[in-house]
Design a protein around this motif. Structure first.
Motif, PDB file in Angstrom:
ATOM      1  N   HIS A 136      31.284   6.723  15.888  1.00 21.33           N
ATOM      2  CA  HIS A 136      32.479   7.445  16.345  1.00 21.33           C
ATOM      3  C   HIS A 136      32.957   8.383  14.997  1.00 21.33           C
ATOM      4  N   ASP A 137      33.671   9.523  15.123  1.00 25.89           N
ATOM      5  CA  ASP A 137      34.065  10.047  13.840  1.00 25.89           C
ATOM      6  C   ASP A 137      35.600  10.233  14.134  1.00 25.89           C
ATOM      7  N   VAL A 138      36.489   9.677  13.146  1.00 26.55           N
ATOM      8  CA  VAL A 138      37.934   9.687  13.231  1.00 26.55           C
ATOM      9  C   VAL A 138      38.259  11.282  12.613  1.00 26.55           C
ATOM     10  N   LEU A 185      31.602   4.103  11.515  1.00 23.30           N
ATOM     11  CA  LEU A 185      32.916   4.855  11.717  1.00 23.30           C
ATOM     12  C   LEU A 185      32.763   5.805  10.662  1.00 23.30           C
ATOM     13  N   GLU A 186      33.319   7.343  11.068  1.00 27.03           N
ATOM     14  CA  GLU A 186      32.978   8.365  10.288  1.00 27.03           C
ATOM     15  C   GLU A 186      34.314   8.949  10.002  1.00 27.03           C
ATOM     16  N   ASP A 187      34.324   9.316   8.728  1.00 26.00           N
ATOM     17  CA  ASP A 187      35.411  10.111   7.984  1.00 26.00           C
ATOM     18  C   ASP A 187      36.872   9.267   8.638  1.00 26.00           C
ATOM     19  N   GLY A 207      31.724  11.888   3.823  1.00 23.64           N
ATOM     20  CA  GLY A 207      31.056  12.922   2.937  1.00 23.64           C
ATOM     21  C   GLY A 207      31.105  14.232   3.235  1.00 23.64           C
ATOM     22  N   GLU A 208      31.092  14.953   4.459  1.00 24.60           N
ATOM     23  CA  GLU A 208      30.935  15.837   4.936  1.00 24.60           C
ATOM     24  C   GLU A 208      31.866  17.070   4.183  1.00 24.60           C
ATOM     25  N   LEU A 209      32.951  16.618   3.782  1.00 24.48           N
ATOM     26  CA  LEU A 209      33.914  17.525   3.054  1.00 24.48           C
ATOM     27  C   LEU A 209      34.028  17.359   1.650  1.00 24.48           C
ATOM     28  N   LEU A 260      26.357   7.681   2.994  1.00 26.64           N
ATOM     29  CA  LEU A 260      26.832   9.219   2.486  1.00 26.64           C
ATOM     30  C   LEU A 260      26.325  10.059   3.329  1.00 26.64           C
ATOM     31  N   ARG A 261      27.402  11.130   3.922  1.00 28.83           N
ATOM     32  CA  ARG A 261      26.705  11.999   4.901  1.00 28.83           C
ATOM     33  C   ARG A 261      27.397  13.460   4.317  1.00 28.83           C
ATOM     34  N   MET A 262      26.926  13.700   3.172  1.00 31.08           N
ATOM     35  CA  MET A 262      27.303  15.073   2.845  1.00 31.08           C
ATOM     36  C   MET A 262      26.735  16.388   3.452  1.00 31.08           C
TER      37      MET A 262
HETATM   38 MG    MG Z   1      32.224  14.511  11.233  1.00 31.35          MG
END
Ligand code: MG
Length: 401
Positions: A206-208, A232-234, A258-260, A279-281
């Motif tokens: 899930h992405d917050v 749980l993402e961001d 990490g995407e931001l 890490l999910r850049m």
């Molecule tokens: Mg995202």
């Protein structure tokens, strides 16, 4: 010693065969027929990236030896003196990925072989399931499972949830409103329902989308702990990294972030301090394959795994680059996958394919993907003012999207 192969031209290809404006860089070399492609997609500021390449990077790059990827990356990053911004990083990525593509073609090796060779034959991917109600979301997860996927990201009403039922002040401006309290309550209900419906074998994510205040984020991460999320993402924004310690103290929910991120100090901090698990850049946003492989190594050394950002606003070339990193990285976790259209596959021949929830490369030299420039030109980008990023709380306050 033979004469080096040099950069003869750098072209920016802007195209929109699907929902997202895409930027792809094509580096033409002095060797007839030899070129490379790279992803430079920052969809919301795409003309700024194109201008950075055309007016600043290209004049600096013409005539340089295509073999010297590391030196070109390092000098491109500091050559403008100010550095590590999203526009410049994406511009550099377009060139960087194209140079890796060229190096692979010259070596007659896929990029994953240049990186050190495969740790796995294919990459586990996750896809998105979204719906207006918990049962709609559960149905979409089941449908993805029927298609062979074992990892699914679940959202109800996209980021921030459904938004109909709160009171706005008189005169409130238009915007993408959401209610954080309602979002937390509805999402927890949805996650409990979906887990009960689909069982424990499928991994749920899930992405917050960094939409909660830190105090609420801590209680939310704790509340979803029994669901057993893959991650749980961001949960928090890059600006609020210091709060992750309190999340860690409160629960064991796995965290991805990490995407931001723009700057190496951001991923170094979260890795060294073990603030998150993945890490999910966005690989073009961090500057391409050159910094991404170093971050993958950093993740490995600190017990984190990689989960590169892979939505529809990563170009197919960027998805191919992600996959080469995934196949090599010793500490690979999961790859986000956007399920391309047939048109995407025609404009970008060589796009990797999913079979049974695994993303496979085509094993061609380089990145194994190209762009059909004539066809791409038939799908020009459509400019407009982004609406979904004009996010507001119920009282009208602007917040992060
Ligand atoms: Mg995202």
């Amino acid at each position: 010693m033979s004469r080096p192969i040099t950069i003869e031209d750098v072209r920016v290809i802007l195209t929109q065969p699907g929902s997202a404006r895409l930027a792809v860089v094509k580096v033409i070399t002095s060797e007839p027929g030899l070129h490379g492609v790279g992803c430079a997609t920052f969809t919301q500021r795409i003309h700024a990236v194109a201008a950075a390449i055309e007016h600043h990077l290209k004049p600096f790059l013409l005539g340089r030896d295509v073999a010297r990827i590391e030196e070109i990356w390092q000098m491109s990053m500091v050559h403008g003196y100010w550095r590590n911004g999203p526009v410049l990083n994406n511009a550099i990525s377009g060139v960087d990925q194209a140079l890796w593509d060229i190096k692979g073609k010259r070596a007659n090796m896929p990029v994953y072989d240049l990186l050190g060779g495969k740790c796995r034959e294919a990459a586990n991917v996750y896809v998105h399931a979204d719906g207006p109600t918990p049962s709609d979301v559960a149905d979409r997860v089941k449908s993805s499972m029927d298609d062979g996927y074992r990892y699914v990201r679940v959202q109800q009403g996209m980021y921030g949830g459904n938004t109909e039922t709160f009171v706005q002040p008189e005169g409130a401006p238009p915007g993408a409103y959401f209610d954080p309290k309602r979002y937390r309550r509805d999402t927890l209900t949805m996650l409990e329902h979906v887990r009960a419906e689909v069982g424990d074998d499928v991994e749920l994510l899930h992405d917050v989308h960094e939409r909660l205040h830190p105090a609420d984020a801590i209680s939310f991460a704790k509340a979803v702990e029994p669901i057993g999320l893959y991650f749980l993402e961001d949960l928090l924004a890059p600006e609020d990294l210091a709060w992750f310690e309190r999340v860690r103290a409160a629960c064991s929910t796995p965290l991805a972030m990490g995407e931001l991120f723009n700057h190496p100090s951001e991923w170094q901090t979260v890795a060294e301090q073990k603030l998150v698990d993945f890490l999910r850049m966005h690989v073009s946003q961090m500057g391409g394959i050159t910094p991404a492989r170093k971050a993958a190594d950093l993740a490995h050394r600190h017990g984190l795994r990689t989960a590169w950002h892979g939505p529809a606003d990563t170009s197919p070339v960027g998805h191919a680059a992600n996959l080469h990193l995934d196949l090599w990285a010793p500490a690979f976790g999961i790859q986000e996958w956007y399920q391309p259209s047939d048109l995407d596959r025609t404009v970008f021949p060589g796009l990797p394919e999913v079979r049974n929830g695994y993303l496979y490369p085509n094993d061609a030299p380089g990145l194994g993907i190209d762009v059909d420039e004539a066809l791409a030109a038939e799908y020009p980008i459509v400019d407009g003012v982004e609406q979904w990023t004009q996010t507001r709380l119920p009282d009208g306050s602007p917040v992060r999207p």
